[in-house]
Enzyme design. Structure first.
Site, PDB file in Angstrom:
ATOM      1  N   LYS A   1     -10.630  -7.678 -15.011  1.00  0.00           N
ATOM      2  CA  LYS A   1     -10.969  -7.029 -14.800  1.00  0.00           C
ATOM      3  C   LYS A   1     -10.249  -5.676 -15.584  1.00  0.00           C
ATOM      4  O   LYS A   1     -10.828  -4.276 -15.198  1.00  0.00           O
ATOM      5  CB  LYS A   1     -10.035  -7.083 -12.922  1.00  0.00           C
ATOM      6  CG  LYS A   1     -11.307  -7.540 -12.615  1.00  0.00           C
ATOM      7  CD  LYS A   1     -10.268  -7.822 -10.624  1.00  0.00           C
ATOM      8  CE  LYS A   1      -9.453  -8.679 -11.245  1.00  0.00           C
ATOM      9  NZ  LYS A   1      -8.753  -9.577  -9.776  1.00  0.00           N
TER      10      LYS A   1
ATOM     11  N   ASP B   1     -15.781 -12.094 -10.806  1.00  0.00           N
ATOM     12  CA  ASP B   1     -14.493 -12.816 -10.131  1.00  0.00           C
ATOM     13  C   ASP B   1     -14.071 -12.490  -9.122  1.00  0.00           C
ATOM     14  O   ASP B   1     -13.428 -13.296  -8.798  1.00  0.00           O
ATOM     15  CB  ASP B   1     -13.839 -11.523 -10.816  1.00  0.00           C
ATOM     16  CG  ASP B   1     -12.487 -11.928 -10.885  1.00  0.00           C
ATOM     17  OD1 ASP B   1     -11.526 -12.866 -11.241  1.00  0.00           O
ATOM     18  OD2 ASP B   1     -11.238 -10.927  -9.900  1.00  0.00           O
TER      19      ASP B   1
ATOM     20  N   HIS C   1      -0.871  -2.750 -13.990  1.00  0.00           N
ATOM     21  CA  HIS C   1      -1.303  -4.278 -13.187  1.00  0.00           C
ATOM     22  C   HIS C   1       0.231  -5.593 -13.112  1.00  0.00           C
ATOM     23  O   HIS C   1       1.060  -5.449 -13.814  1.00  0.00           O
ATOM     24  CB  HIS C   1      -2.060  -5.346 -14.187  1.00  0.00           C
ATOM     25  CG  HIS C   1      -3.109  -6.016 -12.798  1.00  0.00           C
ATOM     26  ND1 HIS C   1      -3.615  -5.735 -11.582  1.00  0.00           N
ATOM     27  CD2 HIS C   1      -2.836  -7.137 -12.385  1.00  0.00           C
ATOM     28  CE1 HIS C   1      -4.494  -7.030 -10.822  1.00  0.00           C
ATOM     29  NE2 HIS C   1      -4.126  -7.533 -11.788  1.00  0.00           N
TER      30      HIS C   1
HETATM   31  N1  URA Z   1      -4.787 -12.139  -9.330  1.00  0.00           N
HETATM   32  C1  URA Z   1      -6.437 -11.894  -9.885  1.00  0.00           C
HETATM   33  O1  URA Z   1      -6.867 -10.871 -10.317  1.00  0.00           O
HETATM   34  N2  URA Z   1      -6.603 -13.008 -10.226  1.00  0.00           N
HETATM   35  C2  URA Z   1      -5.537 -14.416 -10.290  1.00  0.00           C
HETATM   36  O2  URA Z   1      -5.950 -14.967 -11.033  1.00  0.00           O
HETATM   37  C3  URA Z   1      -4.016 -14.250  -9.793  1.00  0.00           C
HETATM   38  C4  URA Z   1      -3.944 -13.207  -9.627  1.00  0.00           C
END
Ligand code: URA
Length: 432
Positions: A189, A163, A84
């Site tokens: 996530k 989220d 990621h």
């Molecule tokens: N990427 C994400 O998934 N969440 C954030 O808060 C910042 C970057």
């Protein structure tokens, strides 16, 4: 539960909130029982007062519990790795890392997001490929990871719904760039999506959320702890985002650069980052290799063509046409000449990202449509010597007017000087 207004007041006044009360607030928000205006005020209180480690664990855990979770390792019967990035201009790293890792025999299953601001996200880049489907059912996703070794899809609606709501709210209330909120958002996530081992690319610099190496270290450390707490192996690479990554910024242009990199013809900074991330992932995998041996395998997968072959199988498996000439091209391509001779000392990553966005490569609101063909090629990177009139960049545009405007913006994004700048490696440091 304690009234939301009461929790907002206590956080505003700098109080540490107990895990159960924080969790209740987040879960009530996800159920629609707490309105946006109260959650926005809470995020702003957190922005100024921060969350400590225990509060950040509680927030992350509640966000995970707001939806479904996947046990990828159990479903695939192998250790599954994921990567990621915290997001940067020209960042197409996963698109090259996935095929390389899969070509080395390690399953790679990733759920990804769309971009807002600067340029498109990974899904938008993939949608530049004619026919490519980002929406697979969880069953189709798992089958493809098993059969092809690789799938990248849109995040399922049920994965961390808290989220989804919270990130959209933060995005419009100037509360994104807080270390705890970012760490909880990303790690909830990643943990819910179920990979056993995760490599996190934490971008540092002008084009990143984290502008300084100190802030990036703090975010990396927090994400590492959240991952370990959830029983996952995590490594963070802190990487330079003071100039766009590679040459290409824009969706189809970035797919072309990915293909070139899988052929062994990618830009040096991007290739180095791809190899470094791949080496970490292979060292985390069940192949039983260390990072050096992982890197050797990654390099070999590019050299022997197997990474490119996996790329083609993967794109076809998701309905796309893997041929490079199937990608859309912009009708206007305009060179951006250097106004003077000298060395490129800096390229404003945000400025290039915004120029690409105004060309149509990104979106300002979540419903805006993306033009996959347009973007910017930064031909001269930091440290390059250029002559007066030599093209430093290329603008790929829908029409002459937008090309001319973007060309002016790109000239302004380049800082030229008489001396070469001190070189910066792409990977600044690794924390694991
Ligand atoms: N990427 C994400 O998934 N969440 C954030 O808060 C910042 C970057």
């Amino acid at each position: 539960m304690a009234l939301a207004a009461e929790l907002i007041r206590r956080k505003r006044d700098g109080e540490r909130l107990p895990a159960d009360e924080l969790a209740e607030l987040v879960l009530a928000y996800a159920r629609g029982d707490v309105p946006d205006y109260q959650m926005a005020a809470f995020c702003m209180a957190v922005f100024f007062r921060g969350l400590d480690g225990a509060e950040t664990f509680a927030l992350t855990d509640a966000m995970i519990r707001s939806g479904e979770t996947i046990d990828l390792g159990a479903a695939i019967g192998r250790k599954v790795v994921d990567k990621h990035s915290t997001g940067g201009v020209g960042d197409k790293t996963s698109l090259a890392v996935g095929p390389i890792v899969a070509a080395c025999g390690v399953p790679f299953g990733k759920m990804s997001g769309r971009g807002l601001g600067h340029t498109g996200g990974t899904l938008d880049k993939l949608e530049a490929i004619p026919g490519f489907r980002v929406e697979l059912t969880t069953e189709e996703f798992l089958r493809q990871v098993r059969d092809v070794g690789l799938a990248i899809i849109g995040q399922s609606a049920n994965l961390v719904p808290a989220d989804k709501l919270l990130y959209a709210l933060r995005d419009v209330t100037a509360t994104v760039d807080n270390v705890s909120l970012i760490a909880a958002s990303i790690m909830s996530k990643k943990i819910a999506a179920g990979a056993d081992a995760i490599v996190l690319d934490v971008k540092v610099g002008d084009g990143a959320f984290m502008k300084t190496i100190e802030d990036a270290r703090e975010l990396a450390q927090m994400m590492l702890e959240l991952g370990k707490h959830a029983g996952r192996e995590v490594a963070c690479v802190l990487t330079d985002m003071d100039q766009p990554l590679g040459h290409a910024v824009g969706n189809a242009l970035e797919i072309r650069e990915t293909i070139a990199t899988l052929r062994g013809e990618g830009p040096p900074d991007f290739t180095e980052l791809v190899m470094s991330a791949s080496a970490h992932l292979l060292a985390f995998s069940d192949l039983g290799v260390d990072e050096d041996a992982g890197r050797e395998r990654a390099v070999a997968a590019v050299q022997d063509g197997s990474a490119l072959a996996v790329y083609e199988r993967w794109i076809a498996a998701q309905g796309g046409d893997p041929a490079e000439d199937a990608l859309p091209t912009a009708p206007v391509v305009r060179e951006v000449p250097s106004p003077r001779a000298g060395f490129v000392r800096a390229i404003g990553a945000v400025d290039v990202g915004m120029a690409a966005l105004r060309l149509g490569a990104g979106r300002r609101t979540k419903d805006e449509k993306i033009d996959h063909a347009v973007g910017v090629m930064c031909l001269a990177k930091r440290g390059s010597a250029v002559e007066t009139g030599q093209p430093v960049a290329e603008v790929h545009a829908r029409d002459d007017d937008s090309a001319a405007r973007a060309a002016d913006e790109i000239v302004a994004a380049y800082t030229l000087g008489d001396e070469a700048p001190v070189g910066t490696p792409i990977v600044l440091e690794t924390i694991s």
